[in-house]
Design an enzyme around this catalytic site. Sequence first.
Site, PDB file in Angstrom:
ATOM      1  N   LYS A 157      -6.262  13.297-102.541  1.00 14.02           N
ATOM      2  CA  LYS A 157      -5.341  13.394-102.041  1.00 14.02           C
ATOM      3  C   LYS A 157      -4.982  13.859-100.620  1.00 14.02           C
ATOM      4  O   LYS A 157      -5.945  14.537-100.135  1.00 14.02           O
ATOM      5  CB  LYS A 157      -4.349  13.982-103.140  1.00 14.02           C
ATOM      6  CG  LYS A 157      -3.877  13.125-104.152  1.00 14.02           C
ATOM      7  CD  LYS A 157      -2.924  13.878-105.367  1.00 14.02           C
ATOM      8  CE  LYS A 157      -2.734  12.675-106.299  1.00 14.02           C
ATOM      9  NZ  LYS A 157      -1.797  13.308-107.167  1.00 14.02           N
TER      10      LYS A 157
ATOM     11  N   ARG B 122      -8.014  13.932-113.250  1.00 17.08           N
ATOM     12  CA  ARG B 122      -7.904  12.317-112.992  1.00 17.08           C
ATOM     13  C   ARG B 122      -8.643  12.061-111.659  1.00 17.08           C
ATOM     14  O   ARG B 122      -8.002  12.651-110.562  1.00 17.08           O
ATOM     15  CB  ARG B 122      -6.387  12.198-112.913  1.00 17.08           C
ATOM     16  CG  ARG B 122      -6.167  10.831-112.703  1.00 17.08           C
ATOM     17  CD  ARG B 122      -4.491  10.495-112.700  1.00 17.08           C
ATOM     18  NE  ARG B 122      -3.991   9.038-112.312  1.00 17.08           N
ATOM     19  CZ  ARG B 122      -4.053   8.672-111.113  1.00 17.08           C
ATOM     20  NH1 ARG B 122      -4.390   9.364-110.074  1.00 17.08           N
ATOM     21  NH2 ARG B 122      -3.674   7.563-110.964  1.00 17.08           N
TER      22      ARG B 122
HETATM   23  N1  HH2 Z   1      -1.436  10.730-109.012  1.00 15.51           N
HETATM   24  C1  HH2 Z   1      -1.312   9.545-108.616  1.00 15.51           C
HETATM   25  C2  HH2 Z   1      -1.004   8.452-109.667  1.00 15.51           C
HETATM   26  N2  HH2 Z   1      -0.877   8.871-110.839  1.00 15.51           N
HETATM   27  N3  HH2 Z   1      -0.597  10.457-112.452  1.00 15.51           N
HETATM   28  C3  HH2 Z   1      -0.724  11.603-112.988  1.00 15.51           C
HETATM   29  N4  HH2 Z   1      -0.652  12.179-114.321  1.00 15.51           N
HETATM   30  N5  HH2 Z   1      -0.989  12.832-111.901  1.00 15.51           N
HETATM   31  C4  HH2 Z   1      -1.201  12.675-110.852  1.00 15.51           C
HETATM   32  O1  HH2 Z   1      -1.648  13.315-109.899  1.00 15.51           O
HETATM   33  C5  HH2 Z   1      -1.228  11.064-110.225  1.00 15.51           C
HETATM   34  C6  HH2 Z   1      -0.882  10.014-111.175  1.00 15.51           C
HETATM   35  C7  HH2 Z   1      -1.597   9.076-107.327  1.00 15.51           C
HETATM   36  O2  HH2 Z   1      -2.800   8.773-107.192  1.00 15.51           O
HETATM   37  P1  HH2 Z   1      -3.649   7.155-107.152  1.00 15.51           P
HETATM   38  O3  HH2 Z   1      -3.135   6.525-108.373  1.00 15.51           O
HETATM   39  O4  HH2 Z   1      -4.824   7.046-106.707  1.00 15.51           O
HETATM   40  O5  HH2 Z   1      -2.589   6.707-106.063  1.00 15.51           O
HETATM   41  P2  HH2 Z   1      -1.500   5.529-105.961  1.00 15.51           P
HETATM   42  O6  HH2 Z   1      -0.210   6.033-106.811  1.00 15.51           O
HETATM   43  O7  HH2 Z   1      -1.195   5.204-104.718  1.00 15.51           O
HETATM   44  O8  HH2 Z   1      -2.088   4.297-106.830  1.00 15.51           O
END
Ligand code: HH2
Length: 315
Positions: free
Chosen positions: A254, A288
């Site tokens: 992040k 995660r």
């Molecule tokens: N962070 C992201 C997406 N989903 N779900 C939970 N429960 N907690 C988190 O911290 C969280 C999440 C963001 O990360 P990522 O999926 O890699 O990015 P994007 O939302 O741009 O697809």
Amino acid sequence: MTQRSTVADPGRSALPSSALGSPAWRLPLQGDRELVLGDRPLVMGVVNVTPDSFSDGGLHLDPERALDHALRLLAEGADLLDLGAESTRPGGGVYGGGAAAVAEDEECRRLLPVLRRLRPHTRAALSVDTRKASVARAALDEGADLVNDVSSLGDPEMAPLVSRRGVPIVLMHSRGELATMQRDIHFDDVVAEVRSELGTVLDRAARRGVARELTLVDPGIGFGKTQEQNLGLLRGLDALHALGRPVLVGASRKTFIGRLTGQPAEDRLAGSLAAAAWAFQGGAQVVRVHDVADTVRFRAVWSAIAEAGAAGGRG
Ligand code: HH2
């Protein structure tokens, strides 16, 4: 494919209490499986079937590539996977415009072919990262086991769905809308306020029929928090256990890490492992992550040291 250690055989006796001293939860999954949380932190691998995710957008948009990626994460030791077809990158502040909203049919078009291909390959728990009840319903029908809802029941149909289907759900802390949540952020005490607001979310979920025993909570690192608040939340994570639910933490790659190391998202492994260490230390039951292989190796050493301490060894 062999059954993963975290998906228990039905009827297996109660989990022995952990060397790390954390309690165990057993969350029911479809088809007589269970997700056992608490004996050691689980590694949840991220599969983003999106063109625009902040760290891996566009890499796995094709269903076959997404399937390969998911199978690779399982081979690397992921205990469970989180499949998402809509980026939830917040907008405002240093994050720019944030992610574009995705229509329901487009989200399903990206997600379902991957789930359909992946489900027969594994008994590992498969989570669907969506804010839409209709997408969650379609994913559950394709064999997904749990819902990861960063909006914490923002869709009024989500609570009735998970309650009817009896599936676990991750409820994540955030304030306001994704598009604007990085603006005008104010907490007097981020740990206390996130804990209290997650408590309110759990109460609201219960009133809408979602069984408390089927929930996990998440502090929402990077969702409507400043740099200092993200760091403070990770440092103060253990306070969330007062909620009595398993804690999931998503800090991998992040922006708060990039601001400290100067690295682009795909090069934030070292910082992500430091964040995972604090999540483990704070008793998170699930982390995660994007970098599964390294996190699994990191956990092997971290857990061995923690368990040596718990066993009273003095070297
Ligand atoms: N962070 C992201 C997406 N989903 N779900 C939970 N429960 N907690 C988190 O911290 C969280 C999440 C963001 O990360 P990522 O999926 O890699 O990015 P994007 O939302 O741009 O697809």
